[in-house]
Design an enzyme around this catalytic site. Structure first.
Site, PDB file in Angstrom:
ATOM      1  N   THR A  60      -7.761   3.465  -7.107  1.00 17.78           N
ATOM      2  CA  THR A  60      -7.395   3.630  -8.516  1.00 17.78           C
ATOM      3  C   THR A  60      -5.926   3.955  -8.710  1.00 17.78           C
ATOM      4  OG1 THR A  60      -8.010   5.986  -8.422  1.00 17.78           O
ATOM      5  CG2 THR A  60      -9.729   4.427  -9.074  1.00 17.78           C
ATOM      6  N   TRP A  61      -5.136   3.913  -7.633  1.00 16.65           N
ATOM      7  CA  TRP A  61      -3.708   4.208  -7.744  1.00 16.65           C
ATOM      8  C   TRP A  61      -3.043   3.174  -8.647  1.00 16.65           C
ATOM      9  CZ3 TRP A  61       0.600   2.057  -4.418  1.00 16.65           C
ATOM     10  CH2 TRP A  61       1.808   2.727  -4.671  1.00 16.65           C
ATOM     11  N   GLN A  67      -6.922   7.940   6.445  1.00 13.57           N
ATOM     12  CA  GLN A  67      -6.507   6.878   5.532  1.00 13.57           C
ATOM     13  C   GLN A  67      -5.126   6.399   5.958  1.00 13.57           C
ATOM     14  OE1 GLN A  67      -6.471   7.358   1.318  1.00 13.57           O
ATOM     15  NE2 GLN A  67      -8.677   7.317   1.111  1.00 13.57           N
ATOM     16  N   SER A 118      -4.780  11.769   5.615  1.00 15.70           N
ATOM     17  CA  SER A 118      -4.105  10.584   5.109  1.00 15.70           C
ATOM     18  C   SER A 118      -2.633  10.661   5.501  1.00 15.70           C
ATOM     19  CB  SER A 118      -4.241  10.492   3.580  1.00 15.70           C
ATOM     20  OG  SER A 118      -3.575   9.346   3.078  1.00 15.70           O
ATOM     21  N   GLN A 145      -1.810   1.587 -15.446  1.00 10.00           N
ATOM     22  CA  GLN A 145      -1.501   0.180 -15.671  1.00 10.00           C
ATOM     23  C   GLN A 145      -2.539  -0.535 -16.526  1.00 10.00           C
ATOM     24  OE1 GLN A 145      -1.380  -2.165 -12.073  1.00 10.00           O
ATOM     25  NE2 GLN A 145       0.053  -3.659 -12.919  1.00 10.00           N
ATOM     26  N   GLY A 148      -7.036  -2.754  -4.659  1.00  5.09           N
ATOM     27  CA  GLY A 148      -6.542  -2.416  -5.986  1.00  5.09           C
ATOM     28  C   GLY A 148      -6.604  -3.665  -6.835  1.00  5.09           C
ATOM     29  N   TYR A 169      -2.605  10.789  -8.772  1.00  2.00           N
ATOM     30  CA  TYR A 169      -2.574   9.468  -9.387  1.00  2.00           C
ATOM     31  C   TYR A 169      -2.456   9.579 -10.900  1.00  2.00           C
ATOM     32  CZ  TYR A 169      -4.069   7.320  -4.950  1.00  2.00           C
ATOM     33  OH  TYR A 169      -4.155   6.899  -3.647  1.00  2.00           O
ATOM     34  N   ASN A 189     -10.975 -11.093  -4.704  1.00  2.00           N
ATOM     35  CA  ASN A 189     -10.735 -10.324  -3.483  1.00  2.00           C
ATOM     36  C   ASN A 189     -12.027  -9.840  -2.841  1.00  2.00           C
ATOM     37  OD1 ASN A 189      -8.039 -10.759  -3.885  1.00  2.00           O
ATOM     38  ND2 ASN A 189      -7.600  -8.730  -4.693  1.00  2.00           N
TER      39      ASN A 189
END
Length: 346
Positions: A36-37, A193, A167, A43, A302, A70, A312
């Site tokens: 969800t970044w 991550q 991460s 956006q 994403g 985020y 995708n």
């Protein structure tokens, strides 16, 4: 509604997403997850975010990743609202979030016990959830001793998170955290991550396999298209609505315009021809290429629209086409296969 109908249509055309074990934790995650970044709370509109989440879920995706940083926490808010609205069984979802940058105050960031507990509580409030499945330490914290970082037993013992992971940690730091957890009879990290794509390979292909053998850690990878670079949309320049044109993404624009960026674009042109022979898009080939790595538990995607996401997700159909000869051809085109074994401290 029309958008709901389109989402259902895309889902019907998208193959079910198979699951894999997250390392040796026993947690089953869909091999493709939705990140969800940039998108959620930023956006895309909340309506588009709901369409994306619905399409992913109806296509067999159970893994949804976010972070306290985020879009200033708005990503978690939007994700939580959608989950509550849809009424999906919590047990059917794997929700992960990341802690490190929570706010501007001194103790609203980092991996101190204070921020781990307070930050996760605030994330849960924004998500409207009782717990997350995995909480990630979103970079190592050099100011906090290893024994005080994200493996704090309180978040696990009180049910705020089921597991924890790292991460962007180095192999040595992950091993130190694992050893510390074992020493104090705590749950060790189950996953790292890491960024992984055709142009960034060493950590996932050389370092993490060593960790998997030693401690059973899994790999949840992100940016399989290098922020959209490998999708091919930058072959003729930088489109006005692309990620590289967004405020705060000058680094991506600089990378595209660098000499290395131009070399990569030339390689992508050759890979595009290979993708056409396989009957898929360049993006699908790149995502399937990430999935072909047996050490990768899940690849986070994403997307800013349902058509893009549906395309995708269909990368799982390309995976069986990656024969040894095709993979050998990809290696010849890339010319960047990492070699060597990295020694880890016990």
């Amino acid at each position: 509604s029309e958008t709901a109908g389109e989402s259902a249509q895309f889902a019907a055309l998208t193959p079910a997403c198979p699951s894999r074990n997250l390392g040796k934790s026993g947690l089953r995650v869909s091999c493709l997850g939705l990140g969800t970044w940039v998108t959620f709370g930023g956006q895309v509109t909340d309506q588009v975010a709901e369409e994306l989440l619905t399409l992913a879920y109806e296509s067999g995706v159970n893994l949804f990743d976010t972070a306290e940083v985020y879009n200033g926490g708005r990503s978690e808010v939007v994700l939580g609202k959608i989950i509550k609205k849809k009424g999906w069984r919590r047990s059917s979802l794997v929700i992960t979030t990341k802690l490190f940058w929570g706010g501007r105050a001194e103790m609203e960031r980092g991996l101190s016990r204070k921020h781990i507990i307070e930050g996760l509580r605030e994330s849960l409030q924004r998500l409207q959830l009782d717990y997350v499945d995995v909480v990630f330490a979103n970079r190592p914290d050099p100011t906090t001793p290893i024994e005080g970082r994200a493996h704090d037993p309180m978040v696990i013992n009180q049910g705020m998170a089921m597991y924890w992971g790292t991460s962007r940690w180095s192999s040595v730091e992950i091993m130190e955290a694992y050893s510390m957890a074992r020493q104090f009879n705590q749950i060790p990290p189950v996953c790292e991550q890491a960024e992984y794509h055709m142009f960034q390979r060493e950590k996932v292909e050389v370092q993490l396999p060593e960790l998997a053998l030693k401690i059973g850690i899994g790999a949840m990878t992100w940016s399989p298209l290098a922020g959209g670079i490998i999708s091919g949309k930058y072959a003729s320049g930088i489109p006005p609505c692309s990620r590289a044109s967004l405020k705060g993404h000058q680094w991506m624009k600089d990378r595209l315009l660098s000499e290395e960026g131009r070399r990569q674009q030339r390689k992508l042109g050759e890979l595009q021809a290979l993708a056409q022979r396989l009957g898929c898009t360049l993006a699908q080939l790149a995502i399937a290429w990430c999935l072909r790595n047996p050490g990768v538990s899940a690849v986070l995607l994403g997307a800013s629209g349902t058509e893009q996401l549906a395309e995708n997700l269909r990368a799982v159909q390309v995976l069986p086409k990656l024969s040894p000869s095709v993979l050998s051809e990809v290696e010849q085109l890339l010319g960047n296969k990492p070699y060597g074994r990295k020694e880890l401290r016990p």
